[in-house]
Design an enzyme around this catalytic site. Structure first.
Site, mmCIF file in Angstrom:
data_model
loop_
_atom_site.group_PDB
_atom_site.id
_atom_site.type_symbol
_atom_site.label_atom_id
_atom_site.label_comp_id
_atom_site.label_asym_id
_atom_site.label_seq_id
_atom_site.Cartn_x
_atom_site.Cartn_y
_atom_site.Cartn_z
ATOM 1 N N ASP A 342 0.852 -1.182 0.000
ATOM 2 C CA ASP A 342 0.000 0.000 0.000
ATOM 3 C C ASP A 342 0.898 1.247 0.000
ATOM 4 O OD1 ASP A 342 -2.788 1.053 0.425
ATOM 5 O OD2 ASP A 342 -1.807 1.948 2.184
ATOM 6 N N GLU A 371 1.507 0.255 -4.829
ATOM 7 C CA GLU A 371 1.021 1.535 -5.327
ATOM 8 C C GLU A 371 2.213 2.480 -5.382
ATOM 9 O OE1 GLU A 371 -3.443 2.310 -3.869
ATOM 10 O OE2 GLU A 371 -2.023 2.272 -2.220
#
Ligand code: CA
Length: 659
Positions: A342, A371
């Site tokens: 993340d 990400e």
């Protein structure tokens, strides 16, 4: 009377510090987060906490909620910023906390916890292994682009009555034969589970109360979440059930990718990091700069590139070590096959490369992607950050690609804006950049690509290709919101077209669970804490539009059978993927399957988002049609000749040359 000069004292102090540092390093060489070393004869507790703290205590409790401890141990300094205590006897079944004078916590690296993760638990880990766990094998994977990833939330997947799960919303739902059968039938070979470590927001003590959260609010990074177990009060249960889930998926040939959120914690003050080593694990902005992402604050604040109030400092030795040990632990104890980081852009590149190296030692097929962005500016030099643009500097680590995603459906920031799928010209080059898998390719004009002016992937396996995920709207909602008046039939056609790009991209195809069942979220953009009525997958809708499931299943099958769609190497893609001249909103390319040993030696793909049929010139010859006008069949839908071919409106045509 002093016998030493000031200079001598300084020198002795330096030597002492050096000695402490050497002791620290010798410990560092081993696990630095071995907070509990359990044996049936003794428990040894270790904690990373500042040497300058006056006292550090371990409290032993009989239960997770007992008021009084049965023992209070005083930890002793054991090297630089290391504390140690031990207790003779077998303490399995008991609970413990650390306390440096700021309040009790389960430590940073608890491997078992009681309800809601407040106290760490002492368990015999071997007791948590399901039968046959020692024979559990990671499904083989040659190249990350061979995966078809299915992103799912435990509760979304099995909470709706139509899922007919015995264990709705639990890890065990993924052990139930009909659910496993479903995944196998769809054809996905990797599931990415939304945060499944112990997170904060769902009260585990009230399992009957419907509660929902995505789980991006980490509490205990190395323990499964209690609300997904059938009994959050018995520490072994969540551990065993998590392993059962992994085992069942592995038995079905499906890999398990864990969503990890090391970039921030639920909060700073109450976090296990802060309660053991204050102000070490979090970045702060420079004095006078204000918190990144915040406006109007005045300097020296905690940085906030996560948008959740804090950001961790992966560049610091202990935090880096924590991440390395944590991923290794999930692989070794839980047999995890990959990680989705993340807000990876918050982490530093060096840490990510070290994680890659650490996992390579165990199994190079363990995948890493994340990400490649942040929700604000991280408080370290941008050049050091694991951002998407720097992916080429992180071999073996991938990033989500927003270029093709937004070129297809419109930007993240405005749900009402449409793009290529709506028949709008000008997005073709961004889509083509996604087709090649984010690498440099002479068929893609980078000056016309939406977010990136240079290719950022060195290999196509570093490019995660997708059009929707748990974030923002489902594809169905997005199409309805951005194309007013759109009919359901058209939503189906455009969904099929969108996922054709994903599933024929040379990158790593990634699907959001339920998209194949016409899933919507009633138009909600950020559903992280919305009730089941928004987030759950209503599986009965599969039968409303079975053509969607059949289409995805067919394309997944074709991708898995034919290496031309996943050549796995930038050089091969550059040599063997050619774009053809095409009208506006039509994208056509050929794949030289012969070069990669594919039985389909020459493949042509033509995608058309116009509302009218379009024509494209393709090489002459006789072709077998495998995808046409919303239908897919690997065995063939018919034959056609090359030259000028027609592609139906809002659909894809895939043909291969028949000898
Ligand atoms: Ca929890």
């Amino acid at each position: 009377m002093l016998n030493y000069s000031v200079a001598e004292l300084r020198m002795k102090r330096q030597i002492l510090l050096l000695l402490l540092w050497i002791i620290g390093m010798s410990v560092f060489a081993q696990d630095k987060f071995d907070e509990l070393q359990y044996s049936s004869e003794e428990c040894v507790f270790n904690l990373n906490a500042p040497s300058s703290v006056r006292s550090v205590k371990v409290r032993i409790y009989q239960s997770a909620d007992a008021v009084k401890p049965v023992h209070v141990l005083k930890m002793k300094r054991n090297g630089l910023d290391r504390w140690r205590a031990s207790l003779k006897g077998d303490w399995a079944g008991y609970f413990y906390t650390f306390d440096i004078g700021r309040g009790e916590c389960p430590g940073t690296f608890a491997k078992a916890v009681g309800v809601n993760g407040k106290r760490a638990a002492i368990v015999r880990m071997e007791d948590t292994d399901p039968e046959g766990w020692d024979k559990d094998v990671r499904p083989r994977l040659e190249n990350a682009s061979d995966m078809v990833v299915y992103e799912m939330h435990h509760r979304d997947f099995s909470i709706h009555p139509s899922s007919k799960s015995r264990y709705p919303g639990k890890f065990l739902a993924l052990t139930e034969p009909h659910n496993i059968w479903y995944l196998k039938t769809l054809g996905v070979n990797a599931v990415q589970i939304l945060p499944s470590y112990d997170y904060f927001t769902v009260d585990e003590s009230q399992p009957e109360k419907p509660q929902y959260n995505w789980g991006y609010d980490p509490l205990n990074y190395n323990v499964p979440e209690g609300s997904y177990s059938t009994d959050a009060r018995t520490p072994e249960v969540r551990i065993r059930e998590f392993k059962q889930m992994v085992q069942a998926l592995h038995d079905a040939g499906i890999r398990v990718i864990l969503d990890v959120v090391y970039n921030h914690c639920m909060n700073i003050d109450g976090s296990n990091f802060q309660l053991t080593y204050p102000d070490y694990y979090y970045r702060k902005t420079a004095p006078g700069q204000g918190a990144s992402g915040d406006i109007g604050t005045t300097g020296g604040d905690y940085a906030n590139a996560s948008g959740c109030g804090n950001e961790t400092a992966s560049e610091r030795p202990l935090m880096r070590r924590f991440m390395l040990e944590s991923v290794r632990y999930w692989v070794e104890e839980y047999h995890i096959d990959g990680f989705r980081f993340d807000l990876m852009g918050i982490h530093d590149i060096e840490t990510m490369n070290l994680i890659r190296k650490e996992l390579d030692k165990i199994d190079p097929s363990i995948t890493i992607y994340g990400e490649g962005w942040a929700a604000g500016s991280p408080a370290i030099d941008y050049n050091l950050c694991a951002m998407k643009a720097h992916t080429y500097r992180m071999p073996g680590i991938g990033a989500f690609a927003d270029e093709m995603r937004d070129a297809l459906r419109g930007p993240f920031s405005d749900d009402t804006q449409s793009a290529y799928l709506a028949g709008k010209a000008g997005h073709e080059e961004s889509v083509k950049f996604g087709i090649v898998g984010g690498i440099a390719h002479n068929g893609v004009d980078m000056s016309k690509v939406n977010y990136s002016k240079a290719a950022w992937a060195a290999q196509p396996s570093q490019h995660v290709s997708y059009v929707s995920c748990h974030d923002d709207m489902s594809l169905v909602d997005r199409l309805r919101t951005s194309i007013p008046g759109i009919s359901d039939k058209e939503v189906v056609r455009l969904s099929q077209l969108a996922q054709t790009f994903v599933l024929t991209s040379q990158g790593v195809p990634f699907l959001w669970a339920g998209e194949e069942a016409f899933r919507d979220k009633k138009g909600v953009h950020n559903s992280y804490n919305q009730p089941d009525s928004i987030n759950q997958i209503d599986w009965s809708r599969l039968m409303e539009h079975p053509e969607l499931f059949m289409y995805y299943r067919g394309l997944i099958d074709i991708r898995k059978q034919h290496k031309a769609f996943r050549m796995g190497d930038a050089g091969l893609v550059r040599q063997n993927l050619r774009f053809l001249e095409a009208p506006s909103c039509v994208i056509a390319f050929t794949l030289n399957g012969a070069a990669v040993g594919d039985t389909w030696k020459e493949i042509v793909c033509v995608m058309n988002s116009n509302k009218t049929p379009q024509q494209v010139n393709v090489p002459e010859g006789l072709y077998t049609v495998v995808c046409h006008d919303g239908m897919v069949c690997a065995d063939g839908l018919g034959k056609m000749h090359g030259g000028k071919v027609t592609v139906a409106p809002q659909s894809a045509l895939i043909i291969y040359k028949t000898e």
